[in-house]
Design a protein around this motif. Structure first.
Motif, mmCIF file in Angstrom:
data_model
loop_
_atom_site.group_PDB
_atom_site.id
_atom_site.type_symbol
_atom_site.label_atom_id
_atom_site.label_comp_id
_atom_site.label_asym_id
_atom_site.label_seq_id
_atom_site.Cartn_x
_atom_site.Cartn_y
_atom_site.Cartn_z
ATOM 1 N N VAL A 106 19.574 67.602 55.006
ATOM 2 C CA VAL A 106 18.821 68.182 53.892
ATOM 3 C C VAL A 106 17.327 67.837 53.992
ATOM 4 O O VAL A 106 16.474 68.519 53.419
ATOM 5 N N PHE A 107 16.997 66.786 54.771
ATOM 6 C CA PHE A 107 15.595 66.388 54.938
ATOM 7 C C PHE A 107 14.857 67.240 55.976
ATOM 8 O O PHE A 107 13.638 67.117 56.098
ATOM 9 N N LEU A 108 15.576 68.058 56.756
ATOM 10 C CA LEU A 108 14.903 68.838 57.808
ATOM 11 C C LEU A 108 14.127 70.000 57.207
ATOM 12 O O LEU A 108 14.624 70.707 56.344
ATOM 13 N N MET A 109 12.877 70.154 57.682
ATOM 14 C CA MET A 109 12.016 71.251 57.237
ATOM 15 C C MET A 109 11.495 71.975 58.460
ATOM 16 O O MET A 109 10.984 71.311 59.349
ATOM 17 N N PRO A 110 11.540 73.312 58.527
ATOM 18 C CA PRO A 110 12.203 74.146 57.521
ATOM 19 C C PRO A 110 13.714 73.923 57.525
ATOM 20 O O PRO A 110 14.270 73.381 58.469
ATOM 21 N N LYS A 111 14.347 74.354 56.450
ATOM 22 C CA LYS A 111 15.779 74.225 56.245
ATOM 23 C C LYS A 111 16.547 74.796 57.446
ATOM 24 O O LYS A 111 16.165 75.831 57.988
ATOM 25 N N VAL A 112 17.599 74.111 57.874
ATOM 26 C CA VAL A 112 18.413 74.596 58.994
ATOM 27 C C VAL A 112 19.830 74.887 58.514
ATOM 28 O O VAL A 112 20.235 74.425 57.453
ATOM 29 N N LYS A 113 20.568 75.639 59.335
ATOM 30 C CA LYS A 113 21.956 75.977 58.974
ATOM 31 C C LYS A 113 22.846 74.748 59.071
ATOM 32 O O LYS A 113 22.501 73.768 59.723
ATOM 33 N N GLY A 114 23.986 74.821 58.446
ATOM 34 C CA GLY A 114 24.949 73.716 58.458
ATOM 35 C C GLY A 114 25.037 73.043 57.099
ATOM 36 O O GLY A 114 24.185 73.254 56.237
ATOM 37 N N ALA A 115 26.081 72.236 56.922
ATOM 38 C CA ALA A 115 26.296 71.524 55.655
ATOM 39 C C ALA A 115 25.059 70.692 55.327
ATOM 40 O O ALA A 115 24.533 69.987 56.182
ATOM 41 N N GLN A 116 24.596 70.804 54.080
ATOM 42 C CA GLN A 116 23.342 70.152 53.685
ATOM 43 C C GLN A 116 23.586 68.714 53.208
ATOM 44 O O GLN A 116 23.501 68.402 52.022
ATOM 45 N N ASP A 352 12.286 64.704 66.544
ATOM 46 C CA ASP A 352 12.243 65.320 67.867
ATOM 47 C C ASP A 352 12.988 66.656 67.761
ATOM 48 O O ASP A 352 14.194 66.678 67.492
ATOM 49 N N ALA A 353 12.269 67.760 67.954
ATOM 50 C CA ALA A 353 12.836 69.097 67.751
ATOM 51 C C ALA A 353 14.003 69.384 68.704
ATOM 52 O O ALA A 353 14.841 70.249 68.432
ATOM 53 N N ASP A 354 14.084 68.668 69.830
ATOM 54 C CA ASP A 354 15.189 68.881 70.766
ATOM 55 C C ASP A 354 16.538 68.434 70.192
ATOM 56 O O ASP A 354 17.578 68.690 70.764
ATOM 57 N N ARG A 355 16.484 67.767 69.042
ATOM 58 C CA ARG A 355 17.734 67.324 68.433
ATOM 59 C C ARG A 355 18.382 68.420 67.579
ATOM 60 O O ARG A 355 19.460 68.201 67.008
ATOM 61 N N GLY A 356 17.712 69.580 67.481
ATOM 62 C CA GLY A 356 18.302 70.732 66.787
ATOM 63 C C GLY A 356 18.636 70.453 65.348
ATOM 64 O O GLY A 356 17.799 69.985 64.579
ATOM 65 N N THR A 357 19.891 70.728 64.973
ATOM 66 C CA THR A 357 20.296 70.569 63.572
ATOM 67 C C THR A 357 21.110 69.287 63.360
ATOM 68 O O THR A 357 21.758 69.111 62.332
#
Ligand SMILES: Nc1nc2c(c(=O)[nH]1)N[C@H]1C(S)=C(S)[C@@H](COP(=O)(O)O)O[C@H]1N2
Ligand SMILES: [Mo]
Length: 371
Positions: A106-116, A352-357
């Motif tokens: 839920v802390f990721l910005m912008p919001k990503v898919k998956g359970a928040q 690190d953006a390589d960590r995806g969601t």
């Protein structure tokens, strides 16, 4: 004096009670996904009824008496075992953190898919069962074996592409080396029979690894000569790594990174201006010990050491506390925490953006209100 000023953990929890089931926050009703309100963490072992639940498919109906565990593939002797057979084997008990790889999403910005998930897709429990290594020794692993696939009884269909057609079972593989070390097949959780939502009658516990490897409702163990490329191994629960620089490569998630989380004060909590209050939480890492936890109230410009409480237990979490003099100035204030382990691994400040969601372990801003 010092202890009397500490907040009582389980009181004064800020989330709405309405959004909870038995004290847990409902992230999804079906399949059931429940989060522990992290502000309620008050003891080393998370009680079973407060432990987060993460399911991809409906909870399977299993008759424990008829249930069997099958071990096959690249082994000299295939095995079929009942729960009684497993209980007759040497029992092992281990305390281990279980954290979902999507914890803190839920802390990721912008919001990503998956359970928040917020802060509470994590818990610490004492697990009892048999060593996967003991079963593999009984079956006799072939010399050319590479991985061990663990398959659960639960099944379902995935909606979003890319996906296989129709229903399939939840499964994950482990490298043989890990399977032959400390992986536990647990039938007990905190001294009680394993609850249905946590994988009864038998689940894997993979110490130091993210929760996705800890397959619940275990029915099949398949030893293979080739790497497993299943849905939850290659599509979900992966991240990008760059061993060859310009060639990003998708790898299955495994170990948890070093991490500390703030349990109190909670996000949005009101704290008094110009007073000493206790900042508290837990920290954990894989196959090592937490050596340092630091708190910052100025976006990481300076860090102050927190006290580590109790003795470190490998792969379990450790409590820490820090006495914070709140600012005299009223308004919004951000707190951050950072952990370091005995291997010198430190929590990164930035994502690190390589960590995806998944794989979220950077320093999270916990905003409180000074009043
Ligand atoms: N069979 C099966 N095992 C599973 C899952 C699942 O959906 N099915 N979810 C995994 C994930 S992603 C996590 S984080 C943990 C959660 O375990 P818990 O529900 O006991 O907390 O179980 C893992 N094992
Ligand atoms: Mo997970």
């Amino acid at each position: 004096m010092k202890s009397s000023s500490k907040p009582v953990f389980s009181e004064n929890v800020s989330q709405e009670d309405g959004a909870r089931a038995g004290g847990l926050i409902v992230i999804e009703k079906e399949p059931v996904n429940l989060e522990m309100p992290f502000g309620t963490v008050d003891r080393f072992l998370t009680p079973n009824e407060r432990f987060y639940v993460r399911c991809h498919f409906p909870i399977p109906k299993i008759n424990a008496k008829k249930w069997r565990l099958k071990i096959g593939g690249a082994v000299r002797k295939s095995l079929t075992l009942s729960l009684a057979d497993l209980r007759d084997m040497k029992a092992h008990t281990t305390t281990s953190v279980l954290e979902c790889a999507g914890n803190n999403r839920v802390f990721l910005m912008p919001k990503v898919k998956g359970a928040q998930w917020g802060l509470g897709a994590v818990g610490n429990a004492e697990w009892t069962g048999v060593l996967l290594a003991d079963l593999l020794k009984l079956a006799g692993v072939n010399d050319d074996a590479l991985e061990v696939i663990l398959e659960g009884a639960d099944e379902g269909e995935v909606k979003e592409q890319p996906k296989p057609s129709g229903k399939f079972h939840y499964a994950r593989s482990l490298p043989l080396r890990k399977a032959l070390s400390d992986v536990l097949l647990a039938y007990q959780m905190n001294g009680e029979p394993l609850p249905e939502s946590h994988g009864a009658p038998l689940r894997a516990i993979v110490p130091g690894w993210y929760g996705m490897a800890a397959v619940k409702w275990l029915t099949h163990i398949l030893v293979t000569k080739e790497p497993f490329h299943g849905f939850y191994q290659t599509i979900e629960y992966t991240r990008w790594e760059r061993p060859h620089k310009s060639l990003p490569m998708q790898v299955p998630l495994s170990e948890v990174p070093v991490k500390a989380q703030i349990s109190r004060p909670e996000l949005g909590q009101v704290v008094p201006a110009g007073e000493k209050i206790w900042v508290q939480g837990t920290a954990w890492t894989a196959d090592s010990a937490i050596t340092k936890v630091e708190v910052s109230d100025n976006w990481g410009k300076t860090w102050k050491k927190a006290n580590l409480l109790g003795k470190p237990v490998k792969n379990a979490w450790q409590f820490w506390e820090y006495e914070w003099l709140t600012p005299k100035k009223r308004g919004k204030q951000v707190l951050m925490v950072k952990a370091t382990d005995a291997r010198g691994r430190e929590q990164p400040y930035e994502r690190d953006a390589d960590r995806g969601t998944y794989n979220i372990s950077h320093c999270l801003p916990i905003e409180v209100e000074v009043r």
